[in-house]
Design a protein around this motif. Structure first.
Motif, short mmCIF file in Angstrom:
data_model
loop_
_atom_site.label_atom_id
_atom_site.label_comp_id
_atom_site.label_asym_id
_atom_site.label_seq_id
_atom_site.Cartn_x
_atom_site.Cartn_y
_atom_site.Cartn_z
N GLY A 144 7.87 18.56 -9.77
CA GLY A 144 6.88 17.97 -10.65
C GLY A 144 6.12 16.83 -10.02
N LYS A 145 5.93 16.88 -8.72
CA LYS A 145 5.25 15.79 -7.99
C LYS A 145 3.82 15.58 -8.47
CE LYS A 145 3.75 17.02 -4.10
NZ LYS A 145 2.32 17.08 -4.53
N SER A 146 3.04 16.66 -8.52
CA SER A 146 1.63 16.52 -8.89
C SER A 146 1.47 16.07 -10.33
CB SER A 146 0.89 17.83 -8.65
OG SER A 146 0.86 18.16 -7.28
N THR A 147 2.31 16.58 -11.22
CA THR A 147 2.27 16.15 -12.62
C THR A 147 2.59 14.67 -12.72
OG1 THR A 147 2.90 18.34 -13.39
CG2 THR A 147 3.27 16.50 -14.90
N THR A 148 3.57 14.22 -11.93
CA THR A 148 3.90 12.80 -11.91
C THR A 148 2.74 11.98 -11.36
OG1 THR A 148 6.25 13.30 -11.59
CG2 THR A 148 5.52 11.08 -11.02
N ALA A 149 2.12 12.46 -10.28
CA ALA A 149 1.03 11.72 -9.64
C ALA A 149 -0.14 11.54 -10.60
CB ALA A 149 0.58 12.44 -8.37
N VAL A 150 -0.53 12.63 -11.28
CA VAL A 150 -1.71 12.53 -12.15
C VAL A 150 -1.43 11.65 -13.36
CG1 VAL A 150 -1.26 14.59 -13.57
CG2 VAL A 150 -3.61 13.87 -13.12
N ASN A 151 -0.22 11.75 -13.92
CA ASN A 151 0.10 10.90 -15.07
C ASN A 151 0.30 9.45 -14.66
OD1 ASN A 151 0.29 12.43 -17.72
ND2 ASN A 151 1.45 13.79 -16.38
N PRO A 176 -7.65 19.83 -9.52
CA PRO A 176 -8.70 20.40 -10.37
C PRO A 176 -8.15 20.99 -11.66
CG PRO A 176 -9.10 20.98 -8.07
CD PRO A 176 -7.74 20.32 -8.13
N ARG A 177 -7.05 21.71 -11.57
CA ARG A 177 -6.45 22.31 -12.76
C ARG A 177 -5.81 21.24 -13.65
NH1 ARG A 177 -4.71 27.33 -14.48
NH2 ARG A 177 -5.51 28.25 -12.56
N LEU A 178 -5.06 20.33 -13.06
CA LEU A 178 -4.36 19.31 -13.85
C LEU A 178 -5.32 18.41 -14.60
CD1 LEU A 178 -1.51 18.26 -11.39
CD2 LEU A 178 -1.24 19.48 -13.55
N LEU A 179 -6.51 18.16 -14.02
CA LEU A 179 -7.46 17.26 -14.65
C LEU A 179 -8.61 18.01 -15.33
CD1 LEU A 179 -7.47 14.50 -11.92
CD2 LEU A 179 -6.80 14.19 -14.32
N GLY A 180 -8.54 19.34 -15.33
CA GLY A 180 -9.56 20.11 -16.02
C GLY A 180 -10.95 19.93 -15.45
N SER A 341 5.67 19.68 -23.98
CA SER A 341 4.33 19.12 -24.12
C SER A 341 3.76 18.70 -22.76
CB SER A 341 4.34 17.92 -25.08
OG SER A 341 5.18 16.89 -24.59
N ILE A 342 4.59 18.11 -21.90
CA ILE A 342 4.10 17.71 -20.59
C ILE A 342 3.63 18.93 -19.81
CG2 ILE A 342 4.77 16.77 -18.34
CD1 ILE A 342 6.53 14.77 -19.77
N GLY A 349 -5.05 21.14 -18.40
CA GLY A 349 -5.98 20.16 -17.85
C GLY A 349 -6.13 18.92 -18.71
N THR A 350 -5.15 18.68 -19.57
CA THR A 350 -5.16 17.48 -20.42
C THR A 350 -3.82 16.77 -20.27
OG1 THR A 350 -4.40 18.82 -22.29
CG2 THR A 350 -6.77 18.44 -22.11
N PRO A 351 -3.61 16.03 -19.18
CA PRO A 351 -2.31 15.37 -18.94
C PRO A 351 -1.87 14.53 -20.13
CG PRO A 351 -3.75 15.16 -17.03
CD PRO A 351 -4.59 15.73 -18.14
N VAL A 352 -0.58 14.44 -20.30
CA VAL A 352 -0.03 13.84 -21.52
C VAL A 352 -0.46 12.39 -21.70
CG1 VAL A 352 2.15 13.13 -20.42
CG2 VAL A 352 2.09 13.62 -22.88
N VAL A 353 -0.63 11.63 -20.62
CA VAL A 353 -1.04 10.23 -20.76
C VAL A 353 -2.45 10.13 -21.33
CG1 VAL A 353 -1.51 8.09 -19.52
CG2 VAL A 353 0.51 9.43 -18.96
N ALA A 354 -3.31 11.12 -20.99
CA ALA A 354 -4.67 11.13 -21.53
C ALA A 354 -4.71 11.73 -22.93
CB ALA A 354 -5.60 11.91 -20.60
#
Length: 390
Positions: A144-151, A176-180, A341-342, A349-354
């Motif tokens: 889950g590195k990229s998910t952690t990085a973006v959040n 691109p996918r994680l941030l839509g 949810s995460i 493309g809608t990370p949980v923090v956003a």
């Protein structure tokens, strides 16, 4: 119509004379492996490090030659400089401009930092306007590195900082996918790339420059060139922090970032089980060897809360990363649960923090971001570049 092949490209490049006009760049062994995908041609030209800036016209000539071939839709040509053993390294690695089609480029060369450019830790050239560079890294994939990085980047933003994120995973870009974000970045004067943006953070990724299904079959020098260009030839503007989503493992890309970028520190991401922790130690040891401080360890997928019953399950064990952090003497930054949810929000493309800024998961990431930033301020006395590893 004749199919475009590597041999056709290589034959065309025999018409490009070498820097001293005593042969062509192919016969002189200066051309790397050639990769062709969807009509786009990718290769690099190896040149002496001390002549990289002066040989930019050579790169341009090779690019023009290839783009003139039938069936070529674009060319990505970079200069690389392989330093001989025993020779002195340049005091401040700096990417020199390299242009190519479609308004972006992947190549670079190294030379002295321009006058007025800030120097980072250990004399490495800084990135103008960027205060702290934080790398998120992991010793292995699937944690889950990229998910952690973006959040984490979004958590810095939520905590009041100006933030950018660099996707350093050339082979498997996911920002691109994680941030839509879709589309391609624009290019302005001096071949500088304008980063994409969403949720208030600036983003640069190889995923914006090549189609999602394209296989990136690049050797080390080309990956290094692409990374340095995405870092140094992008109009980041004024940022408090640039988060770097590192590729998993300890290969060429990781060493390039650790050795050539003025990192304030690294955040290691691991899951709780022993196998993942063994790989996390490899990443930590790599940063220690190149004198990059480890800002702390995050335990991702730390536990699972069943959405129907609320019961907690330690699917991968629990607390292993915290114990490891205590053993090796680095800060433990926090536990991120494994939640549906995460995952769903990341895929959409809608990370949980956003998406849920006041939710429990967002609060966890914001707390981790605050601890990381405290480490940055403590170590540097000011906002400095940091790299966070997952």
């Amino acid at each position: 119509m004749t199919e475009l092949t590597r041999e056709i490209v290589r034959q065309a490049l025999t018409g490009v004379r070498g820097p001293d006009l005593d042969g062509n760049i192919v016969d002189l062994g200066m051309v790397s492996d050639i990769f062709i995908s969807e009509g786009k041609v990718y290769f690099s030209i190896n040149v002496p490090a001390d002549r990289a800036d002066a040989l930019e016209p050579l790169r341009q000539a090779a690019e023009r030659t290839v783009k003139a071939l039938a069936g070529v839709k674009g060319a990505v040509v970079s200069l690389t400089a392989e330093r001989k053993q025993g020779s002195a390294a340049p005091p401040r690695p700096q990417a020199a401009p390299a242009a190519h089609s479609h308004g972006h480029s992947h190549g670079h060369s190294h030379g002295p930092a321009p006058t007025g450019q800030p120097a980072g830790p250990r004399g490495k050239a800084g990135v103008p306007g960027v205060g702290a560079i934080i790398a998120v890294a992991s010793g292995k994939g699937g944690v889950g590195k990229s998910t952690t990085a973006v959040n984490l980047a979004l958590a810095f933003k939520a905590n009041g900082l100006s933030v950018g994120i660099l996707d350093a995973d050339v082979y498997g870009p996911s920002m691109p996918r994680l941030l839509g974000i879709t589309g391609r970045p624009q290019q302005i004067e001096n071949r500088i790339i304008v980063p994409m943006e969403n949720y208030g953070i600036k983003v640069m990724s190889m995923g914006f420059l090549v189609d999602e299904g394209t296989a990136m079959i690049w050797r080390g020098p080309m990956v290094q060139s692409a990374l340095m260009q995405m870092l140094r030839e992008v109009a980041w503007g004024d940022l408090d922090v640039l988060v770097v989503d590192m590729p998993p493992g300890t290969g060429d890309a990781q060493l390039t970032m650790a050795q050539q970028v003025p990192l304030t520190g690294a955040v290691i991401v691991s899951t709780p089980q022993d196998l993942a922790l063994i790989d996390a130690r490899k990443g930590l040891n790599m940063f220690n060897k190149v004198e990059v401080p480890v800002l702390g360890i995050v335990e991702n997928m730390s536990y699972f809360i069943a959405p129907d019953t609320g019961n907690r399950y330690d699917i991968f064990g629990h607390g292993g990363a915290k114990t490891e952090a205590e053993t090796i003497g680095v800060p433990f930054l926090g536990e991120v649960p494994l939640t549906i949810s995460i995952r769903e929000m990341s895929d959409a493309g809608t990370p949980v923090v956003a998406a849920e800024p006041d939710g429990p998961q967002a609060r966890i990431y914001r707390d981790i971001a605050e601890k990381v930033w405290d480490q940055v301020k403590t170590r540097s006395g000011r906002a400095a570049p940091s790299i966070v590893f997952e």
